[in-house]
Design a protein around this motif. Structure first.
Motif, PDB file in Angstrom:
ATOM      1  N   LEU A  75      42.302  52.659  50.694  1.00  0.00           N
ATOM      2  CA  LEU A  75      41.142  51.910  50.576  1.00  0.00           C
ATOM      3  C   LEU A  75      40.121  51.677  51.688  1.00  0.00           C
ATOM      4  CD1 LEU A  75      40.026  49.802  48.625  1.00  0.00           C
ATOM      5  CD2 LEU A  75      41.455  47.928  49.896  1.00  0.00           C
ATOM      6  N   MET A  79      36.195  53.061  51.384  1.00  0.00           N
ATOM      7  CA  MET A  79      35.192  52.311  51.710  1.00  0.00           C
ATOM      8  C   MET A  79      34.183  52.762  52.628  1.00  0.00           C
ATOM      9  SD  MET A  79      37.367  48.529  51.234  1.00  0.00           S
ATOM     10  CE  MET A  79      35.819  47.664  51.807  1.00  0.00           C
ATOM     11  N   ILE A 115      42.742  44.326  43.583  1.00  0.00           N
ATOM     12  CA  ILE A 115      42.108  45.012  44.644  1.00  0.00           C
ATOM     13  C   ILE A 115      40.997  46.083  44.190  1.00  0.00           C
ATOM     14  CG2 ILE A 115      42.296  46.245  46.919  1.00  0.00           C
ATOM     15  CD1 ILE A 115      45.045  44.240  46.994  1.00  0.00           C
ATOM     16  N   THR A 116      41.798  47.121  43.338  1.00  0.00           N
ATOM     17  CA  THR A 116      40.896  48.272  42.886  1.00  0.00           C
ATOM     18  C   THR A 116      39.604  47.757  42.242  1.00  0.00           C
ATOM     19  OG1 THR A 116      43.056  49.558  42.782  1.00  0.00           O
ATOM     20  CG2 THR A 116      41.266  50.142  41.649  1.00  0.00           C
ATOM     21  N   GLU A 118      37.991  44.790  42.225  1.00  0.00           N
ATOM     22  CA  GLU A 118      37.232  43.936  43.263  1.00  0.00           C
ATOM     23  C   GLU A 118      36.462  44.991  44.195  1.00  0.00           C
ATOM     24  OE1 GLU A 118      35.300  40.741  44.929  1.00  0.00           O
ATOM     25  OE2 GLU A 118      36.895  40.755  43.365  1.00  0.00           O
ATOM     26  N   ASN A 119      37.084  46.216  44.464  1.00  0.00           N
ATOM     27  CA  ASN A 119      36.372  47.004  45.172  1.00  0.00           C
ATOM     28  C   ASN A 119      35.969  48.027  44.687  1.00  0.00           C
ATOM     29  OD1 ASN A 119      36.878  46.261  48.415  1.00  0.00           O
ATOM     30  ND2 ASN A 119      38.949  45.653  47.516  1.00  0.00           N
TER      31      ASN A 119
END
Length: 138
Positions: A75, A79, A115-116, A118-119
């Motif tokens: 992650l 990013m 999380i996946t 959201e990002n």
């Protein structure tokens, strides 16, 4: 040059089978004082348009201390790469390539999905032995 992941050739072959042309292996991400390498860049021409789709693919295996630890690492790398691509080559979309077993066993967890999502991770799910792309998740 970075070392190639054990699934590198399987993902590359899966992309080619799916009609993609590999344009960089590896793909250099250079911005100011940063020089990083993503695994692959590819382009898929679209007949009805002059411009096709362009992607950068970062391949990740999940065989470290724990799946969650590997996810943290993937992650963070995703990013950083996504931001540098936005600044230097915004016509490309970044995908994280993972194997289908990790997708089924780990990426279906509620906490990982939150999380996946959201990002806004873009995933390419690959069946590594058959070298086939099973799913694109946008």
């Amino acid at each position: 040059m970075p070392a190639k992941d054990i699934y590198h050739n399987a993902v590359k072959n899966a992309l080619v089978k799916d009609g993609w042309k590999i344009t960089a292996d590896p793909y250099l991400l250079k911005y100011e004082d940063a020089e990083l390498y993503a695994d692959l860049a590819a382009e898929k021409p679209i007949a009805a348009e002059k411009k096709g789709q362009k992607i950068v693919v970062e391949i990740k295996i999940f065989v470290g201390r724990s799946l969650m630890y590997d996810f943290h690492s993937a992650l963070g790398q995703y990013m950083v790469y996504r931001k540098l691509i936005q600044l230097t080559a915004p016509e490309y979309k970044l995908y994280l390539a993972i194997d289908d077993i990790v997708y089924k066993d780990f990426f279906q967890r509620k906490s990982v999905q939150v999380i996946t999502n959201e990002n806004q991770l873009l995933l390419m799910v690959v069946e590594m032995h058959r070298e086939e792309i099973l799913q694109w998740i946008n």
